[in-house]
Design a protein around this motif. Structure first.
Motif, PDB file in Angstrom:
ATOM      1  N   SER A 112      48.890  44.914  35.754  1.00 54.19           N
ATOM      2  CA  SER A 112      49.100  43.331  36.217  1.00 54.19           C
ATOM      3  C   SER A 112      50.694  43.703  36.734  1.00 54.19           C
ATOM      4  N   GLU A 113      51.658  44.318  37.219  1.00 55.65           N
ATOM      5  CA  GLU A 113      52.403  44.750  37.720  1.00 55.65           C
ATOM      6  C   GLU A 113      52.315  46.054  38.172  1.00 55.65           C
ATOM      7  N   ASN A 114      51.186  46.605  38.705  1.00 54.97           N
ATOM      8  CA  ASN A 114      50.752  47.905  39.898  1.00 54.97           C
ATOM      9  C   ASN A 114      50.455  46.951  41.560  1.00 54.97           C
ATOM     10  N   VAL A 115      51.200  47.566  42.411  1.00 57.17           N
ATOM     11  CA  VAL A 115      51.378  46.716  43.669  1.00 57.17           C
ATOM     12  C   VAL A 115      50.012  47.127  43.909  1.00 57.17           C
ATOM     13  N   GLU A 116      49.613  48.227  43.928  1.00 57.03           N
ATOM     14  CA  GLU A 116      49.257  49.081  44.830  1.00 57.03           C
ATOM     15  C   GLU A 116      47.453  48.088  44.206  1.00 57.03           C
ATOM     16  N   PHE A 117      47.225  47.793  42.730  1.00 61.03           N
ATOM     17  CA  PHE A 117      46.231  47.324  42.369  1.00 61.03           C
ATOM     18  C   PHE A 117      45.869  45.426  43.527  1.00 61.03           C
ATOM     19  N   ALA A 118      47.317  44.933  43.186  1.00 58.92           N
ATOM     20  CA  ALA A 118      46.979  43.760  44.138  1.00 58.92           C
ATOM     21  C   ALA A 118      46.868  43.753  45.379  1.00 58.92           C
ATOM     22  N   GLU A 119      47.344  45.191  46.083  1.00 57.59           N
ATOM     23  CA  GLU A 119      46.855  45.030  47.732  1.00 57.59           C
ATOM     24  C   GLU A 119      45.202  45.274  47.608  1.00 57.59           C
ATOM     25  N   ASP A 120      44.615  46.032  46.761  1.00 59.93           N
ATOM     26  CA  ASP A 120      43.421  46.122  46.922  1.00 59.93           C
ATOM     27  C   ASP A 120      42.760  44.554  46.600  1.00 59.93           C
ATOM     28  N   CYS A 121      43.473  44.238  45.481  1.00 60.32           N
ATOM     29  CA  CYS A 121      42.464  42.905  44.957  1.00 60.32           C
ATOM     30  C   CYS A 121      42.245  41.918  46.908  1.00 60.32           C
ATOM     31  N   GLN A 122      43.717  41.958  46.911  1.00 59.90           N
ATOM     32  CA  GLN A 122      43.322  41.137  48.401  1.00 59.90           C
ATOM     33  C   GLN A 122      42.355  41.605  49.777  1.00 59.90           C
ATOM     34  N   LYS A 123      42.858  42.609  50.242  1.00 59.02           N
ATOM     35  CA  LYS A 123      41.934  43.694  50.849  1.00 59.02           C
ATOM     36  C   LYS A 123      39.718  43.090  50.649  1.00 59.02           C
ATOM     37  N   GLU A 124      39.944  42.989  49.384  1.00 58.20           N
ATOM     38  CA  GLU A 124      38.570  43.185  48.779  1.00 58.20           C
ATOM     39  C   GLU A 124      38.168  42.105  48.507  1.00 58.20           C
TER      40      GLU A 124
END
Length: 705
Positions: A112-124
């Motif tokens: 929930s507070e993982n920067v890389e995961f939030a960025e990867d969601c946006q990229k995908e």
């Protein structure tokens, strides 16, 4: 035809009429929930209400979990450890795309507070139901967040937030700040990676422990130092922001009463605050959200001086909080619905002036843990589970059912009990009643402790602070003494439960009218006496029960037949309850009871009293010697053996650290109870260890030294 229609809002339930939007900008009709347990179930409930389909993900340990059963679809993503399942961001995003989900809801914890995961969601091209990655990054690094807050005019506590992480430098900075100091993981949360060093002598061990725990939980061992404020209050403000520049707060919650730096009971609004302080807190929280371009649900946490009510920024949690339901109860909102709508591009439905604050709410976190044993977490099956009935002012937030396992791999929280009342007194009264109705057997829980806490005079008065439990240890952890009525009820319950079992067997055998089967304790012209043996707190009790007739009348003796008490009792069995209805010396009562082959649990006005049913056991001379002489170091709870700090042949002193267990994402160091030589180590690093398992054996020769 409706132009003359009027609505009396004073008679409209705030729980049945949540605030809603007019339309949706980005269509979200399917969500993947990247979480488990009660928060996954909570999200599914709102999604169903909104007509949105859900996809659950689950680990091997969770294949039969409630959130899997409730979702429209579910997908297994890996083995039980969270690092191999719920923390696999790429796998979760690929699963979301595979199932045509437009969005991912991370819940709290995990990603929930993982920067890389939030960025990867946006990229995908997958909507991340949460704030932008930049806000998570800025607020997730505590040193950065404090600089931003200071510039935004939010009060902060001074400390060391520098890049030099050498032990010598950190110790020197701690000296400058002055002990005691708080060591906190910069990416920490939930009490993980947090230790207090009360003196310079304690500092290095506390630092190492904080770093190790932080590395395991957040893959980052960087820490910051702060002056530790004795007896502060922990007050946090719920904020919400949309993509159109609107930011509001939904008032504050008090989360001061904690154990192991983790919240155990929360309430909203905070008791004893003036509206002036409340408005200042809310305004500061809004400034904090605006300073980082926030979006969605967030919580700004403050340390509040319990006397002067001055407050200082502590951290911002860029996610939905565990305790969000109490905010929903006092404002009449559904914050998960707000999250989904804001993520889809909608504006917030209200302005600040339109958000009500009505009544008072409490949340009690029900954990599988042993308060008398230092709140060590437990694990195992929920053999018996009966909850209060949900209603408009009572919510049961849970992810488990009777028969489910509380797993060693995850947080030991069983449920959240949430209640609402017109004022604090009414809400607290409801909390006490509903805790008594929350009956769990099969593993230890903190329900009795929550009852003692809720009934404590200082808590009732609202005099809460973060040191509350420690300051009131003498009254919160008092020794429990059995009374004669409890013994009589327990023994009578066993007799009636045996009779119930006999009737079930007779019915199964189609032999319900055979007196030798269904009247095992009845004798013609003879008052049969049965001895019932029970254990409580390592003490054995022998209760004699004299059967007077078939109408449920008995005489019971707790002193080996010297005195006898008149008792009438029967068992009222319905749904998931066996209710003992008894009259003892003219006093009539109803209590719920549960029994398996090992224990008898009695649920009465004092909470749960659990008896052990003795069994004949056999042990070798070596077993008796080992258990009685203290020749071993055992695991205080189930967990994973993370570190062995000694080897066979080592000599240790009393208090030396022996091994480290990881349980429920927390680190526990087990120390030697005496001077000894290590003679054997029974487990390897990475092994799963059961509670009370002997991890290390000591040389017997040291016992007499």
């Amino acid at each position: 035809m409706y132009k003359n229609l009027t609505i009396d809002f004073s008679r409209t339930s705030i729980y049945l009429c949540p605030l809603r939007w007019k339309s949706t900008v980005k269509r979200i009709d399917k969500i993947l929930i990247a979480n488990r347990g009660e928060i996954a179930c909570r999200i599914i409930r709102t999604a169903k209400k909104m007509g949105i389909k859900t996809v659950a993900v689950f680990s091997e340990a969770d294949k039969n979990a409630l959130h899997v059963a409730l979702a429209n679809e579910a997908y297994e993503i890996g083995p039980s450890p969270s690092s191999q399942s719920y923390l696999k961001g790429r796998t979760i995003i690929e699963t979301a795309k595979k199932f045509n989900c437009q969005a991912v809801h991370p819940g709290y914890g995990f990603l929930s507070e993982n920067v890389e995961f939030a960025e990867d969601c946006q990229k995908e091209g997958v909507i991340f139901i949460g704030p932008p990655a930049s806000a998570i990054r800025d607020m997730g690094i505590k040193s950065t967040s404090k600089l931003i807050m200071s510039k935004a005019g939010v009060p902060i506590i001074e400390g060391y937030h520098g890049e030099d992480q050498s032990v010598d430098n950190l110790k020197n900075e701690a000296r400058k700040i002055g002990f005691p100091v708080m060591i906190k993981a910069v990416r920490g949360g939930g009490g993980k990676g947090m230790r207090i060093a009360r003196s310079e002598e304690d500092f290095e061990e506390a630092l190492e422990s904080a770093r190790t725990e932080s590395q395991k939980a957040f893959s980052d061992s960087v820490v910051l130092l702060e002056k530790f404020v004795e007896e502060p209050r922990h007050v946090e403000v719920q904020v919400f922001a949309d993509a159109h520049g609107n930011v509001v707060h939904l008032y504050e919650r008090d989360c001061s009463v904690q154990r192991r730096h983790q919240k155990i009971i929360e309430e909203a609004p905070a008791p004893g605050l003036s509206w002036e302080v409340r408005n200042e807190l809310g305004a500061a929280a809004v400034r904090a959200a605006q300073a980082v371009g926030y979006l969605g649900a967030g919580t700004v946490e403050f340390i509040l001086d319990r006397k002067a009510h001055n407050f200082y920024f502590m951290e911002m949690n860029t996610r939905l909080q565990v305790e969000h339901p109490i905010t929903e109860m006092i404002t009449g909102t559904d914050l998960v619905e707000w999250q989904i709508k804001v993520a889809s591009g909608e504006e917030l439905p209200v302005k600040q002036k339109d958000i009500p604050l009505r009544g008072h709410a409490f949340e009690a976190r029900i954990y599988a843990e042993d308060p008398q044993g230092g709140f060590l977490p437990g694990a195992g099956p929920l053999e018996y589970l009966k909850t209060p009935l949900p209603s408009e002012d009572v919510r049961i937030e849970t992810g488990v059912r009777q028969g489910d396992d509380v797993s060693v791999f995850y947080d030991p929280m069983i449920a959240k009990l949430v209640v609402w009342g017109n004022d604090r007194f009414e809400a607290l009264s409801k909390l006490k009643v509903k805790l008594l109705e929350y009956n769990i057997a099969g593993l230890e829980t903190n329900i009795n402790f929550l009852l003692d806490l809720a009934n404590h005079g200082e808590f009732e008065a609202g005099n809460v602070h973060t040191n509350f439990i420690k300051d009131h240890e003498d009254t919160l952890f008092k020794n429990v003494a059995l009374n004669e009525v409890q013994l009589i009820q327990a023994a009578t319950s066993i007799v009636l439960l045996d009779k119930l079992d006999e009737l079930k067997v007779a019915s199964f055998k189609n032999d319900s009218f055979n007196p030798f089967t269904v009247e095992a304790n009845f004798r013609v012209n003879y008052h049969h006496i049965r001895n019932i043996q029970l254990q409580f707190d390592d003490k054995e009790y022998n209760i004699k029960i004299k059967f007077l007739n078939k109408q449920g009348e008995y005489e019971v003796s707790c002193d080996n037949g010297i005195t006898w008490t008149q008792v009438s009792a029967n068992l009222d069995t319905k749904n998931n309850e066996n209710v003992l209805v008894s009259s003892i010396n003219g006093h009539r009562s109803r209590i719920n009871v549960f029994r398996n082959s090992d224990i008898l649990a009695v649920f009465d006005k004092n909470g749960k009293t659990q008896f052990v049913i003795p069994h004949i056991t056999y042990s070798t001379e070596d077993d008796a010697l080992a258990s009685s002489s203290g020749n071993k170091a055992v695991a205080p709870m189930p967990g994973i053996l993370d570190k062995l700090l000694v080897k066979v042949g080592d000599k240790v002193k009393k208090g030396d650290s022996l091994f480290v267990l990881i349980a429920m994402k927390m680190e526990y160091v087990v120390k030697a109870t005496r001077d000894a030589t290590i003679s054997n180590i029974s487990f390897n690093i990475g092994d799963s260890v059961l509670k009370d398992a002997a991890v290390i054996q000591f040389d017997e020769a040291e016992e007499s030294a």
